[in-house]
Design a protein around this motif. Sequence first.
Motif, PDB file in Angstrom:
ATOM      1  N   GLY A 135      -3.742   8.756  -1.153  1.00  0.00           N
ATOM      2  CA  GLY A 135      -2.860   9.875  -0.794  1.00  0.00           C
ATOM      3  C   GLY A 135      -1.929   9.476   0.351  1.00  0.00           C
ATOM      4  N   ILE A 136      -2.481   8.783   1.337  1.00  0.00           N
ATOM      5  CA  ILE A 136      -1.669   8.336   2.482  1.00  0.00           C
ATOM      6  C   ILE A 136      -0.667   7.265   2.032  1.00  0.00           C
ATOM      7  CG2 ILE A 136      -1.781   7.123   4.704  1.00  0.00           C
ATOM      8  CD1 ILE A 136      -4.515   8.490   5.180  1.00  0.00           C
ATOM      9  N   THR A 137      -1.145   6.352   1.196  1.00  0.00           N
ATOM     10  CA  THR A 137      -0.271   5.270   0.700  1.00  0.00           C
ATOM     11  C   THR A 137       0.955   5.852  -0.011  1.00  0.00           C
ATOM     12  OG1 THR A 137      -2.165   3.813   0.371  1.00  0.00           O
ATOM     13  CG2 THR A 137      -0.183   3.273  -0.866  1.00  0.00           C
ATOM     14  N   GLN A 138       0.708   6.830  -0.885  1.00  0.00           N
ATOM     15  CA  GLN A 138       1.825   7.394  -1.646  1.00  0.00           C
ATOM     16  C   GLN A 138       2.866   8.032  -0.726  1.00  0.00           C
ATOM     17  OE1 GLN A 138      -0.940   9.574  -4.292  1.00  0.00           O
ATOM     18  NE2 GLN A 138       0.460   8.976  -5.913  1.00  0.00           N
ATOM     19  N   LYS A 139       2.378   8.752   0.297  1.00  0.00           N
ATOM     20  CA  LYS A 139       3.315   9.403   1.235  1.00  0.00           C
ATOM     21  C   LYS A 139       4.105   8.360   2.035  1.00  0.00           C
ATOM     22  CE  LYS A 139       2.786  13.716   0.565  1.00  0.00           C
ATOM     23  NZ  LYS A 139       3.890  14.622   0.274  1.00  0.00           N
ATOM     24  N   LEU A 140       3.396   7.324   2.515  1.00  0.00           N
ATOM     25  CA  LEU A 140       4.087   6.295   3.303  1.00  0.00           C
ATOM     26  C   LEU A 140       5.146   5.605   2.435  1.00  0.00           C
ATOM     27  CD1 LEU A 140       1.033   4.773   5.232  1.00  0.00           C
ATOM     28  CD2 LEU A 140       2.938   6.013   6.260  1.00  0.00           C
ATOM     29  N   HIS A 141       4.788   5.372   1.172  1.00  0.00           N
ATOM     30  CA  HIS A 141       5.733   4.742   0.239  1.00  0.00           C
ATOM     31  C   HIS A 141       6.946   5.655   0.008  1.00  0.00           C
ATOM     32  CE1 HIS A 141       7.348   2.810  -3.294  1.00  0.00           C
ATOM     33  NE2 HIS A 141       7.182   3.922  -3.977  1.00  0.00           N
ATOM     34  N   GLU A 142       6.671   6.949  -0.232  1.00  0.00           N
ATOM     35  CA  GLU A 142       7.778   7.901  -0.459  1.00  0.00           C
ATOM     36  C   GLU A 142       8.751   7.936   0.717  1.00  0.00           C
ATOM     37  OE1 GLU A 142       5.000  11.073  -2.689  1.00  0.00           O
ATOM     38  OE2 GLU A 142       6.324  11.949  -1.180  1.00  0.00           O
ATOM     39  N   GLU A 143       8.212   7.729   1.927  1.00  0.00           N
ATOM     40  CA  GLU A 143       9.075   7.771   3.121  1.00  0.00           C
ATOM     41  C   GLU A 143       9.692   6.412   3.441  1.00  0.00           C
ATOM     42  OE1 GLU A 143      10.215  10.312   4.771  1.00  0.00           O
ATOM     43  OE2 GLU A 143       9.066  11.785   3.644  1.00  0.00           O
ATOM     44  N   GLY A 144       9.500   5.442   2.547  1.00  0.00           N
ATOM     45  CA  GLY A 144      10.239   4.178   2.683  1.00  0.00           C
ATOM     46  C   GLY A 144       9.464   3.005   3.240  1.00  0.00           C
ATOM     47  N   ALA A 145       8.160   3.164   3.531  1.00  0.00           N
ATOM     48  CA  ALA A 145       7.401   2.042   4.099  1.00  0.00           C
ATOM     49  C   ALA A 145       7.156   0.960   3.054  1.00  0.00           C
ATOM     50  CB  ALA A 145       6.060   2.533   4.645  1.00  0.00           C
ATOM     51  N   THR A 146       7.107  -0.279   3.514  1.00  0.00           N
ATOM     52  CA  THR A 146       6.617  -1.385   2.692  1.00  0.00           C
ATOM     53  C   THR A 146       5.102  -1.362   2.802  1.00  0.00           C
ATOM     54  OG1 THR A 146       8.573  -2.695   3.155  1.00  0.00           O
ATOM     55  CG2 THR A 146       6.592  -3.911   2.472  1.00  0.00           C
ATOM     56  N   ILE A 147       4.426  -1.402   1.651  1.00  0.00           N
ATOM     57  CA  ILE A 147       2.969  -1.199   1.636  1.00  0.00           C
ATOM     58  C   ILE A 147       2.214  -2.504   1.378  1.00  0.00           C
ATOM     59  CG2 ILE A 147       1.065  -0.004   0.445  1.00  0.00           C
ATOM     60  CD1 ILE A 147       2.908   1.984   1.837  1.00  0.00           C
ATOM     61  N   ALA A 148       1.175  -2.749   2.191  1.00  0.00           N
ATOM     62  CA  ALA A 148       0.218  -3.831   1.935  1.00  0.00           C
ATOM     63  C   ALA A 148      -1.158  -3.184   1.826  1.00  0.00           C
ATOM     64  CB  ALA A 148       0.244  -4.839   3.080  1.00  0.00           C
ATOM     65  N   LEU A 149      -1.895  -3.526   0.756  1.00  0.00           N
ATOM     66  CA  LEU A 149      -3.195  -2.873   0.528  1.00  0.00           C
ATOM     67  C   LEU A 149      -4.344  -3.864   0.636  1.00  0.00           C
ATOM     68  CD1 LEU A 149      -2.456  -0.665  -2.639  1.00  0.00           C
ATOM     69  CD2 LEU A 149      -2.543   0.087  -0.247  1.00  0.00           C
ATOM     70  N   SER A 150      -5.464  -3.375   1.187  1.00  0.00           N
ATOM     71  CA  SER A 150      -6.687  -4.177   1.163  1.00  0.00           C
ATOM     72  C   SER A 150      -7.823  -3.321   0.612  1.00  0.00           C
ATOM     73  CB  SER A 150      -7.018  -4.677   2.563  1.00  0.00           C
ATOM     74  OG  SER A 150      -8.243  -5.377   2.529  1.00  0.00           O
ATOM     75  N   TYR A 151      -8.623  -3.928  -0.254  1.00  0.00           N
ATOM     76  CA  TYR A 151      -9.717  -3.194  -0.892  1.00  0.00           C
ATOM     77  C   TYR A 151     -10.986  -4.035  -0.792  1.00  0.00           C
ATOM     78  CZ  TYR A 151      -9.239  -6.566  -4.611  1.00  0.00           C
ATOM     79  OH  TYR A 151      -9.209  -7.742  -5.292  1.00  0.00           O
ATOM     80  N   ALA A 152     -12.124  -3.407  -1.119  1.00  0.00           N
ATOM     81  CA  ALA A 152     -13.404  -4.119  -1.000  1.00  0.00           C
ATOM     82  C   ALA A 152     -14.033  -4.339  -2.369  1.00  0.00           C
ATOM     83  CB  ALA A 152     -14.357  -3.318  -0.129  1.00  0.00           C
ATOM     84  N   GLY A 153     -14.433  -5.568  -2.658  1.00  0.00           N
ATOM     85  CA  GLY A 153     -15.286  -5.807  -3.829  1.00  0.00           C
ATOM     86  C   GLY A 153     -14.539  -6.032  -5.126  1.00  0.00           C
ATOM     87  N   ASP A 154     -15.048  -6.985  -5.913  1.00  0.00           N
ATOM     88  CA  ASP A 154     -14.419  -7.351  -7.194  1.00  0.00           C
ATOM     89  C   ASP A 154     -14.270  -6.160  -8.129  1.00  0.00           C
ATOM     90  OD1 ASP A 154     -14.427  -9.950  -6.377  1.00  0.00           O
ATOM     91  OD2 ASP A 154     -16.399 -10.383  -7.279  1.00  0.00           O
ATOM     92  N   MET A 155     -15.284  -5.275  -8.072  1.00  0.00           N
ATOM     93  CA  MET A 155     -15.313  -4.134  -8.985  1.00  0.00           C
ATOM     94  C   MET A 155     -14.051  -3.273  -8.865  1.00  0.00           C
ATOM     95  SD  MET A 155     -18.302  -3.812 -10.588  1.00  0.00           S
ATOM     96  CE  MET A 155     -18.597  -2.059 -10.775  1.00  0.00           C
ATOM     97  N   LEU A 156     -13.462  -3.248  -7.663  1.00  0.00           N
ATOM     98  CA  LEU A 156     -12.348  -2.321  -7.443  1.00  0.00           C
ATOM     99  C   LEU A 156     -10.994  -2.910  -7.835  1.00  0.00           C
ATOM    100  CD1 LEU A 156     -13.318  -0.607  -4.058  1.00  0.00           C
ATOM    101  CD2 LEU A 156     -13.595   0.247  -6.373  1.00  0.00           C
ATOM    102  N   GLU A 157     -10.964  -4.235  -8.013  1.00  0.00           N
ATOM    103  CA  GLU A 157      -9.674  -4.878  -8.272  1.00  0.00           C
ATOM    104  C   GLU A 157      -8.943  -4.235  -9.459  1.00  0.00           C
ATOM    105  OE1 GLU A 157      -9.941  -9.090  -8.600  1.00  0.00           O
ATOM    106  OE2 GLU A 157      -7.805  -9.296  -9.075  1.00  0.00           O
TER     107      GLU A 157
END
Length: 265
Positions: A23-45
């Motif tokens: 939810g936060i990522t989408q808002k930051l993206h809508e407002e023009g931010a360049t997004i870098a994401l980090s996630y945990a665990g192979d299962m989530l890829e």
Amino acid sequence: MGLMDGKVALIFGVANKNSIAWGITQKLHEEGATIALSYAGDMLEKRVKPLAAEIGCDFVEQCDVQNDEQLDAVFAKVKERYGRIDTLVHCVAYANRDDLGGRFVDISRDGFKLALDISAFSLIAMAKRAEPLMENGGSIISLTYFAAEKVMPKYHVMAVAKSALETITRYLANDLGPKNIRVNAISAGPIKTLAAAGVPGFRMMLKYAEKAAPLRRLVSQEDVGNTAIWLASDLGSAVTGEVVHVDAGYNILGMTVGEEDLAGL
Ligand code: NAD
């Protein structure tokens, strides 16, 4: 013109489309931010990469926040690719199910260490690595819950972790303030997510919060994202060390039953 134009945001904690981090990522993206994401665990890829693709983000790095080398690697990759971070978002929490529910006094030493390490210390570990990349100042945001302040059923070890997270927020704000790095936490009302599903009786908490909160509604990932924009952007330029409640007003109540529930007492 977006509120986050030209800014780089590194976000930890997207697990799927229901994640508060998403939810936060989408808002930051809508407002023009360049997004870098980090996630945990192979299962989530397989869940996170398609979400990232939806917003044209190709920086998606795996990282277990208990692992210093993996944390070093993510921040090094952000430095190499973007040279800076303007916004760091920490949406990470974990506790063994045994330490949620049951009796509070039965929390195990190992379970305590695990929950506090992943859910609270990790904010210090991230802030330390973000600081040199925030030469022009920055904003660090984490997610907390009301159980840090008042006793909530079953929350147990996670309540302790959230109290630590809120205290860490204040100490980091004081430490990093001279560099114009602001550190705040959002205390969200209950939202149906993967992490929340691990809290016994969570469905009841949702129903209760909706009935009792002054706004008579639950909060959404979008509500939290809106507040994250305020804290991440120049709109929040003098706000630091705060715990901002996004909970439809639940936290202001001293008594959470309505007059109708009291009839006949
Ligand atoms: P979620 O399950 O979508 O997110 C939790 C994230 O923590 C996941 O992405 C998971 O992979 C990550 N994580 C767990 N262990 C990790 C580790 N070792 N290394 C890296 N990442 C790890 O659930 P959510 O509800 O969106 O949770 C995000 C934050 O919001 C958490 O801090 C949670 O406590 C907080 N929060 C949630 C609610 C709610 O009701 N859902 C309310 C208030 C605060």
